[in-house]
Motif scaffolding. Structure first.
Motif, PDB file in Angstrom:
ATOM      1  N   LEU A 166       0.831  -1.203   0.000  1.00  0.00           N
ATOM      2  CA  LEU A 166       0.000   0.000   0.000  1.00  0.00           C
ATOM      3  C   LEU A 166       0.862   1.248   0.000  1.00  0.00           C
ATOM      4  O   LEU A 166       1.855   1.341   0.723  1.00  0.00           O
ATOM      5  CB  LEU A 166      -0.904   0.002   1.242  1.00  0.00           C
ATOM      6  CG  LEU A 166      -1.669   1.287   1.544  1.00  0.00           C
ATOM      7  CD1 LEU A 166      -2.772   1.500   0.498  1.00  0.00           C
ATOM      8  CD2 LEU A 166      -2.274   1.235   2.956  1.00  0.00           C
ATOM      9  N   TYR A 167       0.433   2.225  -0.836  1.00  0.00           N
ATOM     10  CA  TYR A 167       0.949   3.591  -0.761  1.00  0.00           C
ATOM     11  C   TYR A 167      -0.231   4.447  -0.305  1.00  0.00           C
ATOM     12  O   TYR A 167      -1.258   4.495  -0.997  1.00  0.00           O
ATOM     13  CB  TYR A 167       1.463   4.060  -2.115  1.00  0.00           C
ATOM     14  CG  TYR A 167       2.673   3.300  -2.617  1.00  0.00           C
ATOM     15  CD1 TYR A 167       3.957   3.718  -2.270  1.00  0.00           C
ATOM     16  CD2 TYR A 167       2.532   2.164  -3.406  1.00  0.00           C
ATOM     17  CE1 TYR A 167       5.080   3.013  -2.712  1.00  0.00           C
ATOM     18  CE2 TYR A 167       3.642   1.460  -3.853  1.00  0.00           C
ATOM     19  CZ  TYR A 167       4.907   1.889  -3.513  1.00  0.00           C
ATOM     20  OH  TYR A 167       6.009   1.191  -3.950  1.00  0.00           O
ATOM     21  N   ASP A 168      -0.048   5.110   0.865  1.00  0.00           N
ATOM     22  CA  ASP A 168      -1.208   5.790   1.459  1.00  0.00           C
ATOM     23  C   ASP A 168      -1.489   7.167   0.876  1.00  0.00           C
ATOM     24  O   ASP A 168      -2.460   7.827   1.243  1.00  0.00           O
ATOM     25  CB  ASP A 168      -1.049   5.893   2.968  1.00  0.00           C
ATOM     26  CG  ASP A 168       0.172   6.719   3.370  1.00  0.00           C
ATOM     27  OD1 ASP A 168       0.814   7.329   2.475  1.00  0.00           O
ATOM     28  OD2 ASP A 168       0.491   6.732   4.571  1.00  0.00           O
ATOM     29  N   GLY A 169      -0.667   7.669  -0.032  1.00  0.00           N
ATOM     30  CA  GLY A 169      -0.895   8.964  -0.652  1.00  0.00           C
ATOM     31  C   GLY A 169      -0.388  10.124   0.174  1.00  0.00           C
ATOM     32  O   GLY A 169      -0.516  11.281  -0.256  1.00  0.00           O
ATOM     33  N   LEU A 217       5.662   6.160   1.543  1.00  0.00           N
ATOM     34  CA  LEU A 217       6.244   4.893   1.961  1.00  0.00           C
ATOM     35  C   LEU A 217       5.406   3.726   1.468  1.00  0.00           C
ATOM     36  O   LEU A 217       4.197   3.852   1.224  1.00  0.00           O
ATOM     37  CB  LEU A 217       6.362   4.834   3.490  1.00  0.00           C
ATOM     38  CG  LEU A 217       7.243   5.910   4.132  1.00  0.00           C
ATOM     39  CD1 LEU A 217       7.197   5.782   5.645  1.00  0.00           C
ATOM     40  CD2 LEU A 217       8.667   5.815   3.615  1.00  0.00           C
ATOM     41  N   ARG A 218       6.074   2.587   1.340  1.00  0.00           N
ATOM     42  CA  ARG A 218       5.381   1.363   0.914  1.00  0.00           C
ATOM     43  C   ARG A 218       5.146   0.492   2.139  1.00  0.00           C
ATOM     44  O   ARG A 218       6.084   0.193   2.904  1.00  0.00           O
ATOM     45  CB  ARG A 218       6.223   0.624  -0.108  1.00  0.00           C
ATOM     46  CG  ARG A 218       5.746  -0.772  -0.422  1.00  0.00           C
ATOM     47  CD  ARG A 218       6.538  -1.366  -1.551  1.00  0.00           C
ATOM     48  NE  ARG A 218       6.405  -2.817  -1.627  1.00  0.00           N
ATOM     49  CZ  ARG A 218       6.742  -3.556  -2.670  1.00  0.00           C
ATOM     50  NH1 ARG A 218       7.257  -2.974  -3.744  1.00  0.00           N
ATOM     51  NH2 ARG A 218       6.609  -4.863  -2.649  1.00  0.00           N
ATOM     52  N   VAL A 241      -8.953   9.794  -2.013  1.00  0.00           N
ATOM     53  CA  VAL A 241      -7.590  10.071  -1.537  1.00  0.00           C
ATOM     54  C   VAL A 241      -6.643  10.046  -2.738  1.00  0.00           C
ATOM     55  O   VAL A 241      -6.268   8.965  -3.218  1.00  0.00           O
ATOM     56  CB  VAL A 241      -7.128   9.039  -0.482  1.00  0.00           C
ATOM     57  CG1 VAL A 241      -5.709   9.379  -0.002  1.00  0.00           C
ATOM     58  CG2 VAL A 241      -8.092   8.982   0.684  1.00  0.00           C
ATOM     59  N   PRO A 242      -6.242  11.202  -3.235  1.00  0.00           N
ATOM     60  CA  PRO A 242      -5.305  11.232  -4.353  1.00  0.00           C
ATOM     61  C   PRO A 242      -3.980  10.576  -3.974  1.00  0.00           C
ATOM     62  O   PRO A 242      -3.461  10.777  -2.878  1.00  0.00           O
ATOM     63  CB  PRO A 242      -5.121  12.729  -4.613  1.00  0.00           C
ATOM     64  CG  PRO A 242      -6.342  13.380  -4.046  1.00  0.00           C
ATOM     65  CD  PRO A 242      -6.706  12.554  -2.844  1.00  0.00           C
ATOM     66  N   GLY A 243      -3.440   9.791  -4.861  1.00  0.00           N
ATOM     67  CA  GLY A 243      -2.151   9.157  -4.632  1.00  0.00           C
ATOM     68  C   GLY A 243      -2.231   7.839  -3.896  1.00  0.00           C
ATOM     69  O   GLY A 243      -1.223   7.136  -3.773  1.00  0.00           O
ATOM     70  N   TRP A 244      -3.405   7.499  -3.371  1.00  0.00           N
ATOM     71  CA  TRP A 244      -3.573   6.227  -2.656  1.00  0.00           C
ATOM     72  C   TRP A 244      -3.578   5.094  -3.672  1.00  0.00           C
ATOM     73  O   TRP A 244      -4.289   5.137  -4.677  1.00  0.00           O
ATOM     74  CB  TRP A 244      -4.884   6.255  -1.889  1.00  0.00           C
ATOM     75  CG  TRP A 244      -5.105   5.118  -0.923  1.00  0.00           C
ATOM     76  CD1 TRP A 244      -4.842   5.115   0.405  1.00  0.00           C
ATOM     77  CD2 TRP A 244      -5.683   3.837  -1.222  1.00  0.00           C
ATOM     78  NE1 TRP A 244      -5.202   3.917   0.980  1.00  0.00           N
ATOM     79  CE2 TRP A 244      -5.721   3.102  -0.013  1.00  0.00           C
ATOM     80  CE3 TRP A 244      -6.154   3.238  -2.374  1.00  0.00           C
ATOM     81  CZ2 TRP A 244      -6.218   1.814   0.072  1.00  0.00           C
ATOM     82  CZ3 TRP A 244      -6.644   1.945  -2.299  1.00  0.00           C
ATOM     83  CH2 TRP A 244      -6.673   1.244  -1.087  1.00  0.00           C
TER      84      TRP A 244
END
Length: 347
Positions: free
Chosen positions: A6-9, A13-14, A60-63
């Protein structure tokens, strides 16, 4: 449960996570005890492949969540389908959609092909008559006429058609090897045609073919096909002189040409006129199709009357070996008709 990262946006971090179905959403968890539950309505499939799938969140952009294959069925069932071709296509599948589009396209083409034939009888005779009169007028003083020539042409027309009074067949003094059916029963024979027609029987077959186009309303259907229904509402708003060439070279469908040939053969049979000479005429023109260098005057006729050896064979087969055919015209009538434009004063 399915494994993924997961990338939380926010942090960039991964995170290694585990995904599981939870009610109406997707529950994510990590080994450190972190958990989050995301409603399936907020999830969107960004990519789907044999290696797994990638999800994004609409709020959530970038999620981004990447689940590696195999994805558990209960997790996959929560996720929306990815619409790669459009929602309707994706729902039914690309193959059924392709088949449906092909069927619709075929229906449109079929309608476009047959619609003019269906619409032609609906065109008011007065409208068609107006076009015919306008076109006939555009030939001005180029009509040829002699007493014996006119009588011979009327005799030939009457032998082929039961209602010759409804037809207006004229010879035009123009350097064109052609014959053409025009709206409202008008038929024109161009004087140069007589240079390549060897007998009145050949001319009878050509004239019968044009009469068939008139009687079957092929002319009106061709106008609708080439110019659209709007032609009947707009074209007469201006002069038709510039349209004469378009009308003379108007092309008919293969089916219309076949129908006209069939009707012409029937006319010749009823008139007891030998169809074999017409076959000879078409046979000579067939040579032009394969050798453009010879019989050049016939090219104008070829441009508006698609010909082939099959058409010649059709007229040839229609000739009865045991029949006693009558001459279409007497020698004097034929001579006078061929010379009908010779005495016309220069325009």
């Amino acid at each position: 449960m399915s494994q993924g990262h997961l990338y939380d946006g926010h942090s960039g971090l991964r995170y290694e996570v585990t995904a599981a179905a939870a009610g109406g959403g997707l529950r994510l968890s990590m080994d450190n005890g972190w958990e989050d539950e995301i409603p399936s309505s907020l999830l969107s499939v960004a990519d789907r492949s044999a290696a797994g799938l990638t999800l994004t969140r609409t709020d959530v952009p970038g999620w981004r969540l990447r689940l590696t294959a195999p994805v558990e069925p209960d997790v996959a069932a929560l996720l929306p389908k990815r619409f790669g071709y459009g929602r309707w296509i994706d729902r039914v599948g690309i193959r059924p959609a392709t088949a449906a589009f092909t069927a619709v396209a075929a229906a449109v083409v079929t309608f476009g092909y047959f619609a003019p034939t269906l619409l032609a009888p609906l065109v008011p005779p007065a409208v068609e008559q107006a076009y015919g009169e306008a076109l006939v007028g555009d030939f001005g003083g180029k009509y040829c006429s002699t007493p014996i020539g006119d009588a011979a042409l009327k005799k030939l027309t009457a032998s082929l058609d039961a209602r010759p009074e409804e037809l207006n067949v004229r010879v035009i003094d123009m350097p064109i090897v052609n014959a053409a059916a025009l709206p409202a029963g008008n038929i024109v024979l161009f004087d140069k045609l007589f240079e390549v027609v060897d007998s009145p029987e050949e001319l009878a077959g050509i004239l019968a073919h044009e009469i068939a186009h008139v009687r079957r309303r092929h002319v009106t259907a061709a106008l609708i096909r080439e110019f659209g229904v709007g032609l009947f509402a707009t074209a007469l708003g201006g002069t038709t002189g510039g349209n004469v060439d378009g009308f003379v070279s108007l092309s008919f469908t293969r089916r219309a040409e076949n129908d006209a040939d069939g009707s012409a053969i029937d006319m010749l049979r009823r008139a007891n006129i030998d169809p074999a000479p017409t076959a000879n005429f078409f046979g000579r023109l067939k040579k032009v199709e394969t050798n453009f260098g010879s019989f050049e005057p016939a090219l104008a006729y070829l441009s508006s009357h698609p010909l082939s050896g099959d058409r010649a064979q059709r007229f040839k087969k229609a000739a009865r070996k045991d029949a006693r055919y009558r001459p279409a015209l007497t020698p004097r009538e034929w001579t006078e008709l061929r010379a009908i434009c010779s005495s016309r004063p220069p325009s």
